[in-house]
Design a protein around this motif. Structure first.
Motif, mmCIF file in Angstrom:
data_model
loop_
_atom_site.group_PDB
_atom_site.id
_atom_site.type_symbol
_atom_site.label_atom_id
_atom_site.label_comp_id
_atom_site.label_asym_id
_atom_site.label_seq_id
_atom_site.Cartn_x
_atom_site.Cartn_y
_atom_site.Cartn_z
ATOM 1 N N VAL A 166 0.845 -1.204 0.000
ATOM 2 C CA VAL A 166 0.000 0.000 0.000
ATOM 3 C C VAL A 166 0.879 1.253 0.000
ATOM 4 O O VAL A 166 0.633 2.211 -0.743
ATOM 5 N N ARG A 167 1.900 1.226 0.827
ATOM 6 C CA ARG A 167 2.816 2.371 0.931
ATOM 7 C C ARG A 167 3.461 2.664 -0.419
ATOM 8 O O ARG A 167 3.524 3.825 -0.865
ATOM 9 N N ALA A 168 3.917 1.612 -1.087
ATOM 10 C CA ALA A 168 4.577 1.805 -2.380
ATOM 11 C C ALA A 168 3.585 2.298 -3.433
ATOM 12 O O ALA A 168 3.905 3.184 -4.243
ATOM 13 N N ALA A 169 2.373 1.746 -3.396
ATOM 14 C CA ALA A 169 1.368 2.159 -4.385
ATOM 15 C C ALA A 169 0.954 3.613 -4.170
ATOM 16 O O ALA A 169 0.764 4.372 -5.133
ATOM 17 N N LEU A 170 0.838 4.003 -2.911
ATOM 18 C CA LEU A 170 0.486 5.401 -2.618
ATOM 19 C C LEU A 170 1.600 6.352 -3.063
ATOM 20 O O LEU A 170 1.333 7.458 -3.550
ATOM 21 N N ALA A 171 2.832 5.900 -2.868
ATOM 22 C CA ALA A 171 3.965 6.748 -3.246
ATOM 23 C C ALA A 171 3.920 7.096 -4.731
ATOM 24 O O ALA A 171 4.310 8.201 -5.133
ATOM 25 N N LYS A 172 3.438 6.167 -5.539
ATOM 26 C CA LYS A 172 3.352 6.435 -6.977
ATOM 27 C C LYS A 172 2.352 7.552 -7.281
ATOM 28 O O LYS A 172 2.398 8.176 -8.331
ATOM 29 N N HIS A 173 1.419 7.745 -6.360
ATOM 30 C CA HIS A 173 0.438 8.828 -6.531
ATOM 31 C C HIS A 173 0.820 10.055 -5.698
ATOM 32 O O HIS A 173 -0.004 10.964 -5.534
ATOM 33 N N GLY A 174 2.033 10.027 -5.168
ATOM 34 C CA GLY A 174 2.491 11.157 -4.360
ATOM 35 C C GLY A 174 1.820 11.238 -3.004
ATOM 36 O O GLY A 174 1.763 12.312 -2.398
ATOM 37 N N GLU A 175 1.320 10.124 -2.527
ATOM 38 C CA GLU A 175 0.632 10.116 -1.232
ATOM 39 C C GLU A 175 1.382 9.258 -0.233
ATOM 40 O O GLU A 175 2.214 8.418 -0.600
ATOM 41 N N LYS A 176 1.049 9.459 1.034
ATOM 42 C CA LYS A 176 1.583 8.619 2.105
ATOM 43 C C LYS A 176 0.423 7.949 2.834
ATOM 44 O O LYS A 176 -0.734 8.381 2.683
ATOM 45 N N LEU A 177 0.759 6.950 3.611
ATOM 46 C CA LEU A 177 -0.283 6.310 4.424
ATOM 47 C C LEU A 177 -0.921 7.348 5.340
ATOM 48 O O LEU A 177 -0.215 8.102 6.019
ATOM 49 N N ALA A 178 -2.249 7.371 5.356
ATOM 50 C CA ALA A 178 -2.936 8.331 6.228
ATOM 51 C C ALA A 178 -2.813 7.913 7.688
ATOM 52 O O ALA A 178 -2.825 8.753 8.589
ATOM 53 N N GLY A 179 -2.701 6.630 7.911
ATOM 54 C CA GLY A 179 -2.585 6.136 9.283
ATOM 55 C C GLY A 179 -2.524 4.626 9.282
ATOM 56 O O GLY A 179 -2.684 3.991 8.231
ATOM 57 N N GLN A 199 -9.989 6.366 12.981
ATOM 58 C CA GLN A 199 -10.927 7.500 12.939
ATOM 59 C C GLN A 199 -10.193 8.811 13.178
ATOM 60 O O GLN A 199 -10.545 9.854 12.614
ATOM 61 N N GLY A 200 -9.153 8.733 13.995
ATOM 62 C CA GLY A 200 -8.380 9.928 14.321
ATOM 63 C C GLY A 200 -7.660 10.531 13.135
ATOM 64 O O GLY A 200 -7.260 11.699 13.175
ATOM 65 N N VAL A 201 -7.474 9.757 12.073
ATOM 66 C CA VAL A 201 -6.762 10.298 10.900
ATOM 67 C C VAL A 201 -7.732 10.559 9.738
ATOM 68 O O VAL A 201 -7.299 10.922 8.642
ATOM 69 N N SER A 202 -9.012 10.363 9.978
ATOM 70 C CA SER A 202 -10.065 10.636 8.978
ATOM 71 C C SER A 202 -9.735 10.091 7.589
ATOM 72 O O SER A 202 -9.587 10.850 6.626
ATOM 73 N N PRO A 203 -9.637 8.787 7.474
ATOM 74 C CA PRO A 203 -9.275 8.237 6.168
ATOM 75 C C PRO A 203 -10.456 8.247 5.193
ATOM 76 O O PRO A 203 -11.625 8.262 5.603
ATOM 77 N N ASP A 204 -10.137 8.245 3.893
ATOM 78 C CA ASP A 204 -11.176 8.093 2.857
ATOM 79 C C ASP A 204 -11.489 6.613 2.642
ATOM 80 O O ASP A 204 -12.560 6.260 2.148
ATOM 81 N N ALA A 205 -10.517 5.774 2.948
ATOM 82 C CA ALA A 205 -10.693 4.322 2.802
ATOM 83 C C ALA A 205 -9.674 3.613 3.680
ATOM 84 O O ALA A 205 -8.652 4.196 4.053
ATOM 85 N N VAL A 206 -10.000 2.365 4.010
ATOM 86 C CA VAL A 206 -9.069 1.553 4.808
ATOM 87 C C VAL A 206 -8.799 0.268 4.041
ATOM 88 O O VAL A 206 -9.730 -0.378 3.546
ATOM 89 N N ILE A 207 -7.543 -0.076 3.937
ATOM 90 C CA ILE A 207 -7.174 -1.372 3.346
ATOM 91 C C ILE A 207 -6.756 -2.301 4.473
ATOM 92 O O ILE A 207 -5.875 -1.966 5.271
ATOM 93 N N CYS A 208 -7.417 -3.430 4.547
ATOM 94 C CA CYS A 208 -7.129 -4.403 5.601
ATOM 95 C C CYS A 208 -6.202 -5.485 5.058
ATOM 96 O O CYS A 208 -6.445 -6.031 3.984
ATOM 97 N N VAL A 209 -5.178 -5.774 5.827
ATOM 98 C CA VAL A 209 -4.258 -6.850 5.456
ATOM 99 C C VAL A 209 -4.285 -7.840 6.613
ATOM 100 O O VAL A 209 -3.476 -7.760 7.540
ATOM 101 N N GLY A 210 -5.247 -8.729 6.568
ATOM 102 C CA GLY A 210 -5.406 -9.629 7.696
ATOM 103 C C GLY A 210 -6.161 -10.887 7.309
ATOM 104 O O GLY A 210 -6.416 -11.142 6.127
ATOM 105 N N ALA A 211 -6.480 -11.675 8.324
ATOM 106 C CA ALA A 211 -7.266 -12.888 8.113
ATOM 107 C C ALA A 211 -8.736 -12.578 8.423
ATOM 108 O O ALA A 211 -9.057 -11.553 9.017
ATOM 109 N N TYR A 212 -9.609 -13.497 8.008
ATOM 110 C CA TYR A 212 -11.039 -13.149 7.999
ATOM 111 C C TYR A 212 -11.636 -12.811 9.362
ATOM 112 O O TYR A 212 -12.455 -11.908 9.470
ATOM 113 N N ALA A 213 -11.195 -13.497 10.402
ATOM 114 C CA ALA A 213 -11.806 -13.259 11.710
ATOM 115 C C ALA A 213 -11.541 -11.827 12.184
ATOM 116 O O ALA A 213 -12.467 -11.114 12.606
#
Lengths: 246, 458
Positions: free
Chosen positions: B235-248, B270-284
């Motif tokens: 995610v960090r690398a993909a955002l960098a290509k758009h000139g962005e950083k991780l919001a949180g 919530q404290g960083v007011s993201p437009d979207a969240v990408i989850c990198v985890g298992a289903y539970a």
């Protein structure tokens, strides 16, 4: 036995000497163990930080952050280590072990510093944090947090074991000393009883056949001397100053 | 242990994760290498699997060891260590079911050159240490022909150094259920073959589409281990290509259950007011996060990677809820295989037919907690495709299978049609067969392809 009163102060003295030994040894032990173990844990943390720093240089240069995280995770299993984080030369967090997030205090700290620092992190506890630079700091810094509570518990346990051992030695030493004192007091008591009998009636035939006369120690010598003196003084009555109560 | 009706002759390993009692010295050597090798791998010398001279063995000696290993006159044994217990057991179970459906089909039709395909299974519970021990056992005691169908990044990442250590044995890991980079890059890329797209490709696909519809402040919720870090880095690398950083970012520990609270993580994000969240985890854990995010008013698109186990995630979010739609309407799930609902795809038709015919079950010996499998799932379809490609590779080994010839057999796969409209190719510089990533959303309680991001989330 009144004769044992002679050893009352001896016993007290033995106990006092042992007590002083135990007290001073315990204090020294507590100081030494606390100092040495605290330093040992700090050195261990520094060594771990250095090991991670040395191992992660190549990984970092390849930007293989999953492997870097895997490396960090393995060291987290070392007892006492509660958190590890690796920052880049620009201060970006590249790998860490914090859940649910990186604490504010750590976010706000100087990530390039490698000096040991004590931290109190809300909800986590008290820590001593040590750091180690990666490639002399140009590739980032590794930080390792040792849980002070765990370290304190370990130190307390080590001290407790040593003090326990010293106390056991004290009790055994005192009991053994008392036993030896009692051992020494027993023939003296017999001698006293014999002397009293001689003073009452030095002519009794059985007084020359007492077991104490056969002893080959100072008590035996004294008993034989008392008998000799008593028999020499026959006809002059009981020795003066000797009462039946004694 | 014979497992009649399932896979011909599956054998199930003990779930005792204690150290093996035989060949201790070798095991110790391997485990010691595991601890040291990951960080010193580059010093062990270059060269592909089977080509090294680490212990001074001659090539002929090395080849002698690989001949006949794991392949007898009537069977080829494949070693599997996967999650069949714990909160991620659904991943191992689904992958196994799909693979078994195809292997049963192969065995029913005479096997590979007359040899039946047999799985030697161990459960690692998605934990690295058991996985390492299982792998040593599979290699040294069970002497399997190859390793297949492993589940997870933290597990696979720890196994790769073992493969490096025993590179003269030509032991390869085929098609692990992870999109992480370590098995795709030096120094371990030579010891694994991947079919699925990488996490970097999955995260890039998600980020690119989210940014395209104006969701530039993207935060990450991830599992704090090698898997989570792999996705985080993507995610960090993909955002960098758009000139962005991780919001949180917020994290959770591997093994978290759905019943656990993710409120702290939600509050951090919530404290960083993201437009979207990408989850990198298992289903539970991801289902728990989606639930708590909605409950706490974090109403932004929540994207998951393919590893999450989409059907299990969905089941947790909808089961027993009348208002489940509010928990699922903002979900986006990235996939590395096409939809199993799309029966216009030949491989999907074959998959559905063989799943219906064989209905594979996880061996009872491996079941510690109840698990109800899905008739169809992305996980089992991936397992099915893995098995289909592996069977083809084994066929190309010819009548006298030798591990030393595996790499060549894999590299002979060029523009191979698996039946999913994407050709599969391998080569010395291409150790990942598929590149395509699919995006799905939940409609009417099912995952369906996401065609118009703007209409759905803008």
């Amino acid at each position: 036995m009144r004769i044992r009163r002679l050893f009352k102060w001896t016993r007290f003295g033995i106990f006092a000497v042992f007590g002083v030994i135990v007290l001073s040894t315990s204090v020294l032990c507590i100081y030494t163990v606390d100092t040495e173990l605290s330093a040992e844990y700090e050195i261990n943390a520094q060594n771990i930080a250095k090991t991670i720093a040395d191992s992660s240089a190549g990984i970092l240069l390849n930007q293989n952050l999953a492997t870097l995280q895997s490396l960090v995770d393995q060291f987290l299993a070392v007892q006492g280590i509660r958190y590890i984080y690796i920052t880049s030369e620009t201060g970006e967090f590249l790998a860490h072990t914090f859940v649910p997030g990186i604490p504010e205090e750590i976010l706000a700290s100087d990530h390039s510093s490698t000096e040991p620092v004590e931290r109190s992190l809300p909800g986590m506890g008290d820590f001593i944090e040590v750091g180690s630079p990666i490639l002399a700091g140009v590739a980032g810094t590794v930080h390792v947090g040792m849980d002070l509570d765990v370290v304190a518990l370990k130190i307390q346990r080590a001290i407790g074991q040593q003090v326990y051992l010293i106390c056991v030695i004290l009790v055994l030493g005192v009991l053994t000393s008392i036993w030896f004192v009692n051992l020494a007091a027993k023939p003296l008591a017999e001698l006293l009883a014999y002397a009293v009998d001689l003073a009452r009636d030095g002519e009794r035939d059985d007084l020359a056949e007492r077991e104490i006369l056969a002893r080959d120690d100072e008590a035996g010598h004294l008993a034989r001397l008392f008998l000799h003196v008593a028999r020499q003084g026959t006809g002059r009555g009981s020795a003066p100053g000797v009462t039946s109560q004694e | 242990m014979s497992m009649e009706g399932s896979f011909g002759q599956d054998s199930v390993g003990s779930e005792d994760w204690g150290p093996p009692v035989t060949r201790k010295s070798l095991m110790r050597g391997g485990l010691a290498a595991l601890l040291v090798a990951p960080w010193t791998a580059s010093s062990l010398g270059a060269g592909g699997a089977g080509g090294g001279q680490e212990s001074g063995d001659s090539e002929a000696e090395a080849q002698g060891r690989t001949q006949g290993a794991g392949a007898t006159g009537d069977e080829i044994v494949l070693g599997v260590s996967a999650a069949f217990s714990g909160p991620s057991r659904g991943l191992g179970a689904e992958l196994y079911r799909g693979a078994t459906a195809y292997f049963n089909h192969v065995n029913d039709n005479g096997g590979i050159e007359g040899r039946r395909l047999t799985l030697k299974l161990y459960d690692d519970g998605y934990q690295p240490d058991p996985c390492v021990q299982n792998t040593m056992r599979l290699m040294l005691e069970d002497k399997v022909f190859l390793l297949f169908g492993y589940v997870g990044t933290p597990t696979v990442t720890r196994v790769l150094p073992i493969l490096k250590k025993f590179q003269n044995e030509s032991i390869f890991l085929f098609f692990p259920f992870t999109g992480a980079q370590p098995q795709r890059e030096p120094p371990y890329g030579d010891f694994a073959f991947n079919l699925r797209a990488s996490y970097n490709q999955e995260t890039a696909g998600l980020v690119d589409n989210l940014v395209r519809i104006g969701k530039r402040r993207i935060a990450v919720f991830y599992q704090i281990d090698a898997y989570g870090r792999s996705g985080w880095a993507g995610v960090r690398a993909a955002l960098a290509k758009h000139g962005e950083k991780l919001a949180g970012e917020a994290t959770y520990s591997r093994g978290e259950k759905f019943t656990g609270s993710m409120r702290k993580q939600v509050e951090i994000l919530q404290g960083v007011s993201p437009d979207a969240v990408i989850c990198v985890g298992a289903y539970a854990a991801c289902a728990g996060f989606a639930r708590d995010a909605v409950d706490l008013g974090l109403n932004v698109p929540i994207a998951n990677l393919s590893f999450v186990g989409s059907e299990n995630l969905l089941k947790l979010l909808v089961e027993g809820r009348l208002d489940s739609e509010k928990y699922t309407r903002l979900l986006i799930n990235s996939q590395v295989v096409p939809s199993y609902e799309d029966t216009s795809i030949p491989a999907v038709r074959e998959y559905r037919e063989l799943m219906a015919r064989h209905d594979p079950k996880v061996p009872e010996e491996l079941i510690q907690e109840e698990y109800t499998p899905f008739p169809h799932s992305f996980g089992s379809l991936e397992g099915f495709l893995n098995a289909k490609l592996l069977a083809e590779i084994l066929r190309r080994l010819g009548p006298n299978p030798d591990r030393a010839g595996l790499e060549e057999a894999v590299f002979s796969i060029r523009d191979f049609d698996l039946g999913i409209s994407e050709q599969v190719s391998f080569g010395p510089d291409r150790r990942q067969g598929l590149q395509r990533v699919y995006h799905t959303v939940v409609d009417n309680g099912r995952f369906v392809p996401l065609d118009d991001w703007g209409a759905r989330f803008a």
